[in-house]
Design a protein around this motif. Sequence first.
Motif, PDB file in Angstrom:
ATOM      1  N   LEU A  95      -4.137   2.890   0.672  1.00 13.08           N
ATOM      2  CA  LEU A  95      -2.863   3.031  -0.044  1.00 13.08           C
ATOM      3  C   LEU A  95      -2.881   4.304  -0.886  1.00 13.08           C
ATOM      4  CD1 LEU A  95      -2.390  -0.665  -1.282  1.00 13.08           C
ATOM      5  CD2 LEU A  95      -1.897   0.345   0.956  1.00 13.08           C
ATOM      6  N   ALA A 132       0.359   6.023  -1.786  1.00 11.81           N
ATOM      7  CA  ALA A 132       1.753   6.437  -2.002  1.00 11.81           C
ATOM      8  C   ALA A 132       2.048   6.728  -3.467  1.00 11.81           C
ATOM      9  CB  ALA A 132       2.697   5.358  -1.477  1.00 11.81           C
ATOM     10  N   GLY A 133       1.137   6.292  -4.345  1.00 13.60           N
ATOM     11  CA  GLY A 133       1.390   6.383  -5.793  1.00 13.60           C
ATOM     12  C   GLY A 133       1.502   7.821  -6.294  1.00 13.60           C
ATOM     13  N   GLN A 153       5.801   5.119   2.936  1.00 10.65           N
ATOM     14  CA  GLN A 153       6.493   4.147   2.088  1.00 10.65           C
ATOM     15  C   GLN A 153       7.475   4.962   1.244  1.00 10.65           C
ATOM     16  OE1 GLN A 153       4.289   2.544  -1.178  1.00 10.65           O
ATOM     17  NE2 GLN A 153       5.429   0.618  -1.210  1.00 10.65           N
ATOM     18  N   GLN A 191       8.171   3.266  -3.859  1.00 11.81           N
ATOM     19  CA  GLN A 191       6.967   2.532  -4.227  1.00 11.81           C
ATOM     20  C   GLN A 191       7.331   1.188  -4.869  1.00 11.81           C
ATOM     21  OE1 GLN A 191       6.413   6.426  -4.750  1.00 11.81           O
ATOM     22  NE2 GLN A 191       6.194   5.790  -2.620  1.00 11.81           N
ATOM     23  N   GLY A 194       5.669  -1.583  -4.608  1.00 12.12           N
ATOM     24  CA  GLY A 194       4.521  -2.442  -4.867  1.00 12.12           C
ATOM     25  C   GLY A 194       3.523  -2.404  -3.729  1.00 12.12           C
ATOM     26  N   THR A 195       2.310  -2.926  -4.026  1.00 10.46           N
ATOM     27  CA  THR A 195       1.213  -2.830  -3.056  1.00 10.46           C
ATOM     28  C   THR A 195       1.490  -3.656  -1.792  1.00 10.46           C
ATOM     29  OG1 THR A 195       0.109  -4.411  -4.524  1.00 10.46           O
ATOM     30  CG2 THR A 195      -0.676  -2.163  -4.592  1.00 10.46           C
ATOM     31  N   GLY A 221      -5.566  -6.821 -12.638  1.00  9.70           N
ATOM     32  CA  GLY A 221      -5.222  -8.202 -12.277  1.00  9.70           C
ATOM     33  C   GLY A 221      -6.413  -9.093 -12.579  1.00  9.70           C
ATOM     34  N   GLU A 226      -1.424 -10.586 -12.603  1.00  9.29           N
ATOM     35  CA  GLU A 226      -1.344  -9.218 -13.121  1.00  9.29           C
ATOM     36  C   GLU A 226      -1.195  -9.234 -14.644  1.00  9.29           C
ATOM     37  OE1 GLU A 226      -1.821  -6.361 -11.283  1.00  9.29           O
ATOM     38  OE2 GLU A 226      -2.383  -7.884  -9.825  1.00  9.29           O
ATOM     39  N   ASN A 269      -9.638  -7.929 -10.514  1.00  8.76           N
ATOM     40  CA  ASN A 269      -9.449  -7.536  -9.115  1.00  8.76           C
ATOM     41  C   ASN A 269      -9.658  -6.034  -8.962  1.00  8.76           C
ATOM     42  OD1 ASN A 269      -8.469  -7.208  -6.488  1.00  8.76           O
ATOM     43  ND2 ASN A 269      -6.332  -7.142  -7.196  1.00  8.76           N
ATOM     44  N   TYR A 318       3.754  -7.790  -5.066  1.00 12.20           N
ATOM     45  CA  TYR A 318       2.306  -7.739  -5.334  1.00 12.20           C
ATOM     46  C   TYR A 318       1.518  -8.198  -4.114  1.00 12.20           C
ATOM     47  CZ  TYR A 318       3.186  -7.869 -10.491  1.00 12.20           C
ATOM     48  OH  TYR A 318       3.564  -7.626 -11.778  1.00 12.20           O
TER      49      TYR A 318
HETATM   50  C1  UD1 Z   1      -3.601  -3.062  -8.571  1.00  9.34           C
HETATM   51  C2  UD1 Z   1      -3.693  -4.582  -8.413  1.00  9.34           C
HETATM   52  C3  UD1 Z   1      -4.535  -5.140  -9.557  1.00  9.34           C
HETATM   53  C4  UD1 Z   1      -5.904  -4.501  -9.576  1.00  9.34           C
HETATM   54  C5  UD1 Z   1      -5.776  -2.973  -9.635  1.00  9.34           C
HETATM   55  C6  UD1 Z   1      -7.133  -2.356  -9.434  1.00  9.34           C
HETATM   56  C7  UD1 Z   1      -1.570  -5.248  -7.393  1.00  9.34           C
HETATM   57  C8  UD1 Z   1      -0.280  -5.912  -7.604  1.00  9.34           C
HETATM   58  N1  UD1 Z   1      -2.379  -5.146  -8.452  1.00  9.34           N
HETATM   59  O1  UD1 Z   1      -2.894  -2.831  -9.767  1.00  9.34           O
HETATM   60  O2  UD1 Z   1      -4.689  -6.556  -9.396  1.00  9.34           O
HETATM   61  O3  UD1 Z   1      -6.666  -4.990 -10.665  1.00  9.34           O
HETATM   62  O4  UD1 Z   1      -4.912  -2.479  -8.586  1.00  9.34           O
HETATM   63  O5  UD1 Z   1      -7.071  -0.971  -9.621  1.00  9.34           O
HETATM   64  O6  UD1 Z   1      -1.884  -4.866  -6.276  1.00  9.34           O
HETATM   65  N2  UD1 Z   1       0.500   1.976  -4.119  1.00  9.34           N
HETATM   66  C9  UD1 Z   1       1.299   2.290  -3.064  1.00  9.34           C
HETATM   67  N3  UD1 Z   1       2.582   1.879  -3.065  1.00  9.34           N
HETATM   68  C10 UD1 Z   1       3.113   1.122  -4.068  1.00  9.34           C
HETATM   69  C11 UD1 Z   1       2.295   0.800  -5.162  1.00  9.34           C
HETATM   70  C12 UD1 Z   1       0.974   1.229  -5.151  1.00  9.34           C
HETATM   71  O7  UD1 Z   1       0.850   2.953  -2.121  1.00  9.34           O
HETATM   72  O8  UD1 Z   1       4.292   0.775  -3.992  1.00  9.34           O
HETATM   73  C13 UD1 Z   1      -0.915   2.415  -4.108  1.00  9.34           C
HETATM   74  C14 UD1 Z   1      -1.242   3.398  -5.225  1.00  9.34           C
HETATM   75  O9  UD1 Z   1      -1.103   4.724  -4.778  1.00  9.34           O
HETATM   76  C15 UD1 Z   1      -2.708   3.048  -5.517  1.00  9.34           C
HETATM   77  C16 UD1 Z   1      -2.814   1.580  -5.148  1.00  9.34           C
HETATM   78  O10 UD1 Z   1      -1.712   1.277  -4.320  1.00  9.34           O
HETATM   79  O11 UD1 Z   1      -3.589   3.782  -4.680  1.00  9.34           O
HETATM   80  C17 UD1 Z   1      -2.818   0.650  -6.370  1.00  9.34           C
HETATM   81  O12 UD1 Z   1      -1.589   0.798  -7.040  1.00  9.34           O
HETATM   82  P1  UD1 Z   1      -1.450   0.769  -8.617  1.00  9.34           P
HETATM   83  O13 UD1 Z   1      -0.049   0.951  -8.977  1.00  9.34           O
HETATM   84  O14 UD1 Z   1      -2.461   1.691  -9.201  1.00  9.34           O
HETATM   85  O15 UD1 Z   1      -1.844  -0.761  -8.891  1.00  9.34           O
HETATM   86  P2  UD1 Z   1      -2.351  -1.372 -10.244  1.00  9.34           P
HETATM   87  O16 UD1 Z   1      -1.209  -1.628 -11.123  1.00  9.34           O
HETATM   88  O17 UD1 Z   1      -3.476  -0.567 -10.761  1.00  9.34           O
END
Ligand code: UD1
Length: 467
Positions: free
Chosen positions: A10, A12-13, A82, A85, A87-88, A151, A167, A182, A210
């Motif tokens: 992932l 996209a952030g 994506q 953004q 969510g994951t 999380g 979360e 997590n 999530y």
């Molecule tokens: C996420 C986890 C959290 C965990 C943490 C660890 C979820 C809901 N929560 O939170 O439980 O403890 O990671 O670091 O998953 N991304 C996308 N598209 C999106 C959103 C995120 O590609 O729409 C990517 C981001 O670029 C990043 C990763 O997913 O590489 C994690 O996203 P981030 O927003 O950092 O999640 P956290 O809030 O840290």
Amino acid sequence: MKNSIGVVILAAGQGTRLHLDLPKALAPLAGFKIVDYPIMESQKFIKSSGLLGEITLVLGHRKEEVESYLRSTHQNLNFVIQEKQLGTADAVNAYFSQNKNASIHEYTIILCADTPLIRESDLQKLFEVMKTKNLEAVAASFIAPNPHGYGRILRNQKGNLGFSIVEEKDASDSIRNITEVNSGFYVAKTDFLIGHLKNIKSDNKAREFYLTDIFKDNYRVLPLLFNDGFKFLGVNTLRDLEVVHGHLRQEINGSLSSSGVRFIDSACTYIDQTVQVKKGTTIYPNVIIEGKTTIGENAIISAGSVIKNCQIANGVKIKPYSVLEDSIIESEAAIGPFAHLRPGANIGSEAKVGNFVEIKKSKLEHGTKVSHLSYVGDAEIGENSNIGCGFITCNYDGVNKHVTKIGKNCFIGSDSQTVAPVEIGDNCFVASGSTITSPMKDGAFAISRGKQITKDGMASRFLKGKK
Ligand code: UD1
Ligand code: CA
């Protein structure tokens, strides 16, 4: 498809908190970008596991830049987009809807682009636990003394299989006190993942989808607690990048040390992941070695030297405070102290480049010496020639650069200049203080300096009033 695995990373952030004018995935780290690390480790895992596998990146923010970097540095990657953004879980949905092969793999691994310290062995561990316990999915967890932002892991109270993740934003005070968190790194059976992704809603405080909602108390899922939690450090801020680099540096220097490279103090020695150093070499403190540098056996890299993209052969001595870039140094040559090798310097075996010498785009053959205070640019100097102190190749006429050639076994006296283009043959002798503007044939002698005029007793005229 049995025994096949899809790895999805992932990325996209946005990474606004990094304050770099770069998409987060391209933040620099020890010679690579942060996104390179999960890709390289996944590639190693796929290879060693014997599974059939493919790797897909989910891109969003500044996707063109990330994709063009990755296409030029890796092979066989897939990319999905994506757009928003959300969510994951939405990111993983984009993967399954855009990569037609994604759903046929028996297993899926999910990694984040911003956690560069996860290693192949961690992927193996997670995968083994899922297989041996016949689980549907496993999440890597760790104990965070300050769990803020992560999380929280809620283990099954009855000690059964199953757990869930809450979360930060949605957590009650008592859940916030939980320190098992997590990591954002998971392995799952693909059918299970696809089945549960469909049901994920955004009915939470962040209004995001999530991925962590695939874990429930009554599913065959478990967290796997890792003791070395630092490896899940995510890069969100410049401080995180520095801390992660600190861990990586220990890993890089530790592995060089165990292969026979001697450090005087590795805590203040900065070597990129892209550098190779062979056994028997000694590296002094405050050395920086970057890029695609290779260093052979039994070399000495002294304090304060900065080396980038160089090939350094066996037995070379780099004396203190030398700066070397895009250069080749052959065996047993000596450089420095305070030497500057600029791009295109090629220093032959047993040659010597001494203090306050600058060399650019020039070849010095075997055994040649430029020992003091000189500039050599766009030049070729044959073997075993001796270039005196204060020599200058005048290579630039204000518009173009020109070449200087000096043959083998020459002696160029101190404080001489060659005005390029000019060629000096083999076995030539240039007297000290000469400015050479015309070619010299093999064996020639040249002198070009103002004649000295001496008047006995006349100094007093000029020294008047200086007493
Ligand atoms: C996420 C986890 C959290 C965990 C943490 C660890 C979820 C809901 N929560 O939170 O439980 O403890 O990671 O670091 O998953 N991304 C996308 N598209 C999106 C959103 C995120 O590609 O729409 C990517 C981001 O670029 C990043 C990763 O997913 O590489 C994690 O996203 P981030 O927003 O950092 O999640 P956290 O809030 O840290
Ligand atoms: Ca994060």
